[in-house]
Design an enzyme around this catalytic site. Structure first.
Site, mmCIF file in Angstrom:
data_model
loop_
_atom_site.group_PDB
_atom_site.id
_atom_site.type_symbol
_atom_site.label_atom_id
_atom_site.label_comp_id
_atom_site.label_asym_id
_atom_site.label_seq_id
_atom_site.Cartn_x
_atom_site.Cartn_y
_atom_site.Cartn_z
ATOM 1 N N GLY B 266 -5.367 40.417 23.956
ATOM 2 C CA GLY B 266 -4.321 40.168 25.143
ATOM 3 C C GLY B 266 -4.903 40.293 26.377
ATOM 4 O O GLY B 266 -6.172 39.845 26.651
ATOM 5 N N SER B 269 -8.229 43.728 31.589
ATOM 6 C CA SER B 269 -9.815 44.032 31.688
ATOM 7 C C SER B 269 -10.137 44.556 30.364
ATOM 8 O O SER B 269 -11.098 44.383 30.071
ATOM 9 C CB SER B 269 -10.041 45.017 32.716
ATOM 10 O OG SER B 269 -9.712 44.361 34.043
ATOM 11 N N GLU B 291 -3.226 33.644 23.492
ATOM 12 C CA GLU B 291 -2.368 33.345 24.522
ATOM 13 C C GLU B 291 -3.196 32.902 25.782
ATOM 14 O O GLU B 291 -3.046 31.845 26.126
ATOM 15 C CB GLU B 291 -1.386 34.483 24.745
ATOM 16 C CG GLU B 291 -0.070 34.306 25.413
ATOM 17 C CD GLU B 291 0.318 35.796 25.774
ATOM 18 O OE1 GLU B 291 1.447 35.927 24.870
ATOM 19 O OE2 GLU B 291 0.054 36.370 26.395
ATOM 20 N N GLY B 385 3.145 38.399 25.391
ATOM 21 C CA GLY B 385 3.031 37.923 23.780
ATOM 22 C C GLY B 385 2.790 39.053 22.875
ATOM 23 O O GLY B 385 2.393 38.827 21.417
#
Lengths: 502, 502
Positions: B266, B269, B291, B385
């Site tokens: 994802g 950080s 993604e 996503g």
């Protein structure tokens, strides 16, 4: 047509494996993991589990029971009553086992039904000691022909160390050919699933097994427990009309044709009744791509409305059982039964662009849906395939009456106390009051549609009061809530027997 | 390498469409729906939207802004500040627009990023008046070559009435060839997506458009706003170590090899820092199917750990931008950029069997995840996503530090006040405290794993107290909760600035 056992067992050496239910049940050990056929009462293993329950009355035996979905009324009940179930996966629908789950005596894993096969394949659940599969025949080339459901039987049979076949002679051999058994490759080496239309066949007519894994064949002649569908009433008829009107709007908007798109319809009386509503509609040449075929689908086939229906299970009333299984050749080229991994597969659902119609227990003002937990804590049945279909469908529709228990419960609440389907996945809500089309809308746009179109008049103002206060409290946050009161309707119900404000 | 405008515009007749940003912005009308390129700061339309924001200072103009995901720091901000945005779809990450969304001044539709294209295709959102697409070139056969993201640009360009191209000359023409643009057919006529491995190419190198739809070409030379990744710290390093240990366990259990499975990570950080942790690991020949590619992926490519990376967007720090775009030929055969409909497609994710690693805002004791709403009401960024990947992955992992705001917030709570990912979809939780592997477990089995392995010591007893009371109150229901207290930690936080009990 009576068929001899010999004709149903195509591999002569397997005739030596014919045993009584008691002999077969004796093969199972305390602590075993048992994968059983059976999906919403259909095609379930019937006699061996009951023999095991008898055995467990006098013996300390506890097993994990994996199935396709719910079993007939007896197996879960009897096994649960004698304390023979440690863990139950992935769906159940029986009051006795439900009670024990909600007393903390049986562990229950409530999972998306398309996910089960992956968990077995990866060894997350299992290893499976015994698969018990109801079959109508074993072919000479080693295919087990299932009966009225496929469910997880192929994956259980593939990964089980041992197989017990319940050879059900109540079905004629015309069930041979209605199944389409396909098991995807392991992830990493997997090919596309070549199912492009509801009627496509991509596999074999039975479950291919290594015959030497078959430890016992038990003959039975019990038919499936008939479904307990409640007949449509005025309110379900109204809901059906709302749904049909919504679909007419989609045609008018150019998004669908008169043939609609393949329809999935959830299990239960409300979904069945709503589907019955298509009978008098102008829609035609409809296709069904669903988990379970209930009465309505066969009535729609008879009415010439449905041209093809794909499923993993046939769960019908006694009357329909006689009609369908007595004339299976009439329906055989109009239906196909698939593994639940395929009937519910996101790849296929998204590709076909299904219209998914499922029942909600309750919905909140932003469109989140609770399908499983009464008041957020007490398990009812399970999520089943509703998540598989809802997430990936073209249009995901949830149907529910706007109230329950004589009006003391509103099915639309400020916040659902358990989330099975989130605001991101719920497109349309239908109650007897009307329709809320939530597609492409922000949370604050959904609220008036849900309250004004779907809520019972007794609860409209109460929901507006909640929402308006939440907007004021948060200064208009994206999803306004008053966390001190969000679950207060359910607290009120527990304390005072009603969700109605004083 | 400097390339002339003429060389970048392969269709000579389009040279007459070269306009200033102001001229292009003047084409857009009040009430228009505008689909823009841009995905997590990368490849966003930059100059035309800003010219539109300037225009909106003196003119009543309000548009709907659809994108791939979040834009750079300026566009959403400037358009929002001047009141030029009515509705924003499907993701944002800017403080200014976020504030206005949470004041009720901008409508925001927070959607699964793979679902966006279907909504456009069906006409649920739209019709799109203008697509504004950042490109590095237009080829002579009418392909628009995107820059550093693809996002929803192909679907917006296909369905928009008009197209404005921002021709960004800051990128050399070596970006030509790194994109793979494939748009699935309409549902009903759709074929399988023939993407079987992360590196497979199934489409064209650019977005095929009708050249006559291009109303303006605006030249720009602004590079993407660099990502604001925070460097790994001791705690993210510990989280990475926990994750690596978990994956080693999977190898030991025979479920993965040393090559693992394609990894999705994802945005942000924490996810980046955790991925950095693979650098010193024994894993090799890794594939990424994600993604967004953040810094960590390029560092892993440099370290010889990652052999191929598929994405829809490259969002990297200033330092990495220089390194990657200055040597794009070094990376060109190791990366591919796809439409977000494909990078996030359930069909592909399920087939490849991804390991999905996403950040959670908070998690509850049963494994439900809140990714979006601070205290259940205030939108942070959006689900992005994470749902596409989580639902369909082989292993869905959520990472979060166990606490926030100096310990006044526990990231593990009794009940999350907003649900983005339900208990049915969340496999593994990783905090700096440890790992909870929830796969195949019943709710009551998950609780001790989550509390003992993942919760900060300051909150362990408080969660046990909540749970034990809930078990007693419900008599051990399937999912024990005390609805009067389920959200009390957030109420306490709002009132007293801490989730800690007195």
């Amino acid at each position: 047509m009576e068929i001899t056992i010999e004709k149903r067992i195509g591999i002569p050496s397997l005739l030596t494996k014919v045993k009584t239910a008691e002999e077969a049940a004796a093969l199972i050990h305390d602590g075993d993991i048992v994968g059983m056929s059976g999906f919403t009462r259909a095609g379930d293993a019937k006699v061996v589990p009951l023999a095991l329950a008898e055995r467990a009355k006098n013996e300390n035996i506890k097993i994990d029971v994996y199935t396709g979905a719910s079993l007939g009324p007896e197996v879960d009940q009897r096994l649960a009553e004698v304390g023979a179930i440690r863990k139950r996966v992935p769906y159940q629908g029986d009051p006795v086992i439900r009670n024990l789950i909600n007393k903390g005596e049986i562990l229950y894993v409530d999972a998306h039904l398309s996910h089960n096969a992956e968990l077995v394949r990866q060894g997350i659940i299992g290893p499976i000691d015994f698969a018990i599969i109801e079959a109508t025949a074993i072919t000479e080339d080693g295919l087990i022909i299932p009966t009225t459901s496929v469910g997880n039987s192929p994956i259980y049979a593939k990964y089980a160390k041992n197989i017990i076949v319940e050879l059900n002679v109540a079905h004629s051999d015309t069930l041979v050919g209605v199944h389409d058994i396909f098991i995807p490759e392991e992830q990493g080496d997997r090919q596309p699933i070549q199912l492009l239309k509801a009627k496509d066949r991509i596999g074999e007519i039975g479950i291919r097994v290594e015959p030497e894994k078959i430890q016992a064949i038990v003959v039975s002649d019990q038919t499936d427990a008939p479904s307990l569908i409640v007949a449509p009433d005025d309110e379900t008829q109204t809901m059906a009309n709302h749904l049909l009107d919504f679909l007419r709007g989609e045609i008018k908007a150019g998004r669908l044709t008169n043939k609609l798109a393949p329809i999935q319809s959830g299990v239960g009386s409300v979904a069945n009744a709503v589907l019955e509503g298509f009978k008098e509609s102008e829609f035609e040449d409809l296709e069904v791509f669903s988990e379970v075929l209930q009465d309505a689908v066969f009535n729609l086939i008879d009415a010439g409305k449905v041209s093809f229906a794909s499923c993993t299970s046939i769960t019908i009333s006694e009357e329909l059982q006689k009609k369908v299984y007595g004339n299976i050749e009439k329906y055989a080229d109009k239906i196909v039964l698939r593994p639940q991994e395929i009937s519910n597969h996101p790849e296929v659902i998204r590709r076909l662009g299904l219209i998914a119609i499922n029942a909600a227990l309750e919905v909140d003002i932003y469109g989140n849906v609770n399908s499983t937990h009464v008041s957020g804590t007490r398990m009812m049945n399970g999520i089943g395939g509703s998540g598989d279909f809802t997430r990936n469908s073209r249009i995901s529709i949830f149907v529910t009456k706007s109230y329950a228990k004589g009006g003391t419960i509103s099915s639309i609440v400020p916040m659902v106390p358990h989330h099975d389907h989130t605001e991101h996945d719920v497109h349309v809500i239908v109650t007897e009051q009307g329709v809320a089309d939530l597609r492409g809308l922000a949370p604050k746009e959904r609220v008036p549609l849900i309250i004004e179109n779907c809520v019972h008049p007794d609860y409209k103002q109460q929901l507006w009061d909640y929402y308006n206060e939440a907007v004021e409290l948060t200064g208009g946050h994206h999803t306004p809530h008053n966390l001190e009161k969000a679950l207060s309707w359910h607290v009120n119900l527990a304390k005072n027997g009603t969700m109605k404000a004083e």
